[in-house]
Design an enzyme around this catalytic site. Sequence first.
Site, PDB file in Angstrom:
ATOM      1  N   THR A  70       0.854  -1.190   0.000  1.00  7.02           N
ATOM      2  CA  THR A  70       0.000   0.000   0.000  1.00  7.02           C
ATOM      3  C   THR A  70       0.892   1.243   0.000  1.00  7.02           C
ATOM      4  OG1 THR A  70      -1.760  -1.181   1.145  1.00  7.02           O
ATOM      5  CG2 THR A  70      -1.771   1.229   1.334  1.00  7.02           C
ATOM      6  N   ASN A 148      -5.871  -9.085  -8.275  1.00  5.51           N
ATOM      7  CA  ASN A 148      -5.920  -9.887  -7.052  1.00  5.51           C
ATOM      8  C   ASN A 148      -7.196 -10.714  -6.929  1.00  5.51           C
ATOM      9  OD1 ASN A 148      -6.502  -6.977  -6.821  1.00  5.51           O
ATOM     10  ND2 ASN A 148      -7.395  -7.515  -4.865  1.00  5.51           N
ATOM     11  N   GLN A 176       0.583  -9.238  -6.910  1.00  4.82           N
ATOM     12  CA  GLN A 176       0.109 -10.612  -7.087  1.00  4.82           C
ATOM     13  C   GLN A 176       0.959 -11.385  -8.100  1.00  4.82           C
ATOM     14  OE1 GLN A 176      -2.006 -12.129  -5.230  1.00  4.82           O
ATOM     15  NE2 GLN A 176      -3.016 -10.449  -4.172  1.00  4.82           N
ATOM     16  N   GLY A 197       5.833  -8.616   0.803  1.00  2.00           N
ATOM     17  CA  GLY A 197       6.371  -9.884   1.265  1.00  2.00           C
ATOM     18  C   GLY A 197       5.308 -10.944   1.531  1.00  2.00           C
ATOM     19  N   HIS A 198       4.152 -10.517   2.050  1.00  2.00           N
ATOM     20  CA  HIS A 198       3.225 -11.522   2.587  1.00  2.00           C
ATOM     21  C   HIS A 198       2.437 -12.270   1.528  1.00  2.00           C
ATOM     22  CE1 HIS A 198      -0.861  -9.400   2.698  1.00  2.00           C
ATOM     23  NE2 HIS A 198      -0.080  -8.370   2.468  1.00  2.00           N
ATOM     24  N   THR A 234      13.168   3.703  10.992  1.00  2.00           N
ATOM     25  CA  THR A 234      14.102   2.621  11.301  1.00  2.00           C
ATOM     26  C   THR A 234      13.690   1.353  10.570  1.00  2.00           C
ATOM     27  OG1 THR A 234      14.404   3.614  13.465  1.00  2.00           O
ATOM     28  CG2 THR A 234      15.171   1.338  13.210  1.00  2.00           C
ATOM     29  N   CYS A 322      -9.099  -6.907   1.721  1.00  2.00           N
ATOM     30  CA  CYS A 322      -9.198  -5.541   2.244  1.00  2.00           C
ATOM     31  C   CYS A 322     -10.627  -5.017   2.190  1.00  2.00           C
ATOM     32  CB  CYS A 322      -8.304  -4.591   1.450  1.00  2.00           C
ATOM     33  SG  CYS A 322      -6.594  -5.043   1.512  1.00  2.00           S
TER      34      CYS A 322
END
Length: 380
Positions: A70, A148, A176, A197-198, A234, A322
Amino acid sequence: MIYLDHNATTPVLPEVFEAMKPFFTDRWGNPSSSYRFGSELKGTIETARGQVAELIDARPSEVVFTGNATEANNSAIHAALKANPTKRHIITSQVEHSSVLNYCMALEKDGLRVTYLPVDREGLLNVADLEAAITDDTAVASLMWANNETGVLFPVADIARVCKSRGVLFHCDAVQAAGKLPIDVSKLAVDYLSMTGHKLGAPKGVGALYVHRKAPFSPYLYGGHQERGQRGGTENVALIVGFGKAAELAKANISAFEDTVRSLRDSLEEGILSAVPDAELNGHKSKRLSNTSSIAFRGVDSDALLMLLDQEGVCASSGSACLADSPDASHVITAMKPELHDERNTLRLSLGMEHTASSETWWLAAFVLRGFAASHEMEA
Ligand code: PLP
């Protein structure tokens, strides 16, 4: 549990978890610190950057880590607009993820003009529509690689060519597609490309934006000098390490993923389509991700069907995770089939590498069909 919702998120792979562990327990320093316990982590981040870059054949210096896709999507559009302050027009499509659509809608409220390109009944985009929409005022086109909800693929190489020839920056949401099919940005005129990543075996909460070395960029998050001043905050070292490891594994397994998952998806899909009257595939049959199947069950309430499947231990969805709590029909399905604008009758099944035996697929199909039959009975 039978997990058929890999487009929503994927399990963290055991190798990824192992790679991340030391960065929670022993090596938890701040990479910006001057002492070695922290500063050594800079090298760790660079290794992961190299792994993510390799997944898409980019240079490591072209990868910026973000908190998720996002943020990557918002950052790319933001950077393109900042680079062209006099241009006030954006092109996107009606079927993008909400992280692009809702940002574009917010920009419209700020006075920018947005063209939402249509798709046809199979979810395909016509590049001629893109060409026709471009004006001298167009700053950026943001168009996805793979949808998606349906898995339908956009003609990214053609889109890139048109944008380049017309002097429009091109951002591609490849969330995707990354890890599911080969991506080689070195052969593609794409300026920005988003990943997360997920969706490929790493944890939630880490994404990346590819920024072509000649594309303009200005930060979306101002802060410290992290990410060479391109993204303040960070670094989440453990998650970045996990993303890197997952990208490395995805690259190594890409053709296995394509082959294994496609045949399982096809037999699951054919089993359902041949057994259920009035069931219809959403999306083009072949120009589609190998793992995704979106099926409309005419006259069936998908929320009821999903509830029944959940009781059987099957995790699936009606579309984007979402928007799962929205009462509205999917904007993707409505764009393809406007007559379904007030229906929620779609089931999205998205497979992953852990589904291996074809017998399992039939077992899954049986579950889906049982849910279907039960929901019909409930409605009657
Ligand atoms: N773009 C697409 C196509 C997606 O499917 C998703 C996640 O569902 C996103 C963007 C957002 O990704 P993230 O959850 O990392 O913000």
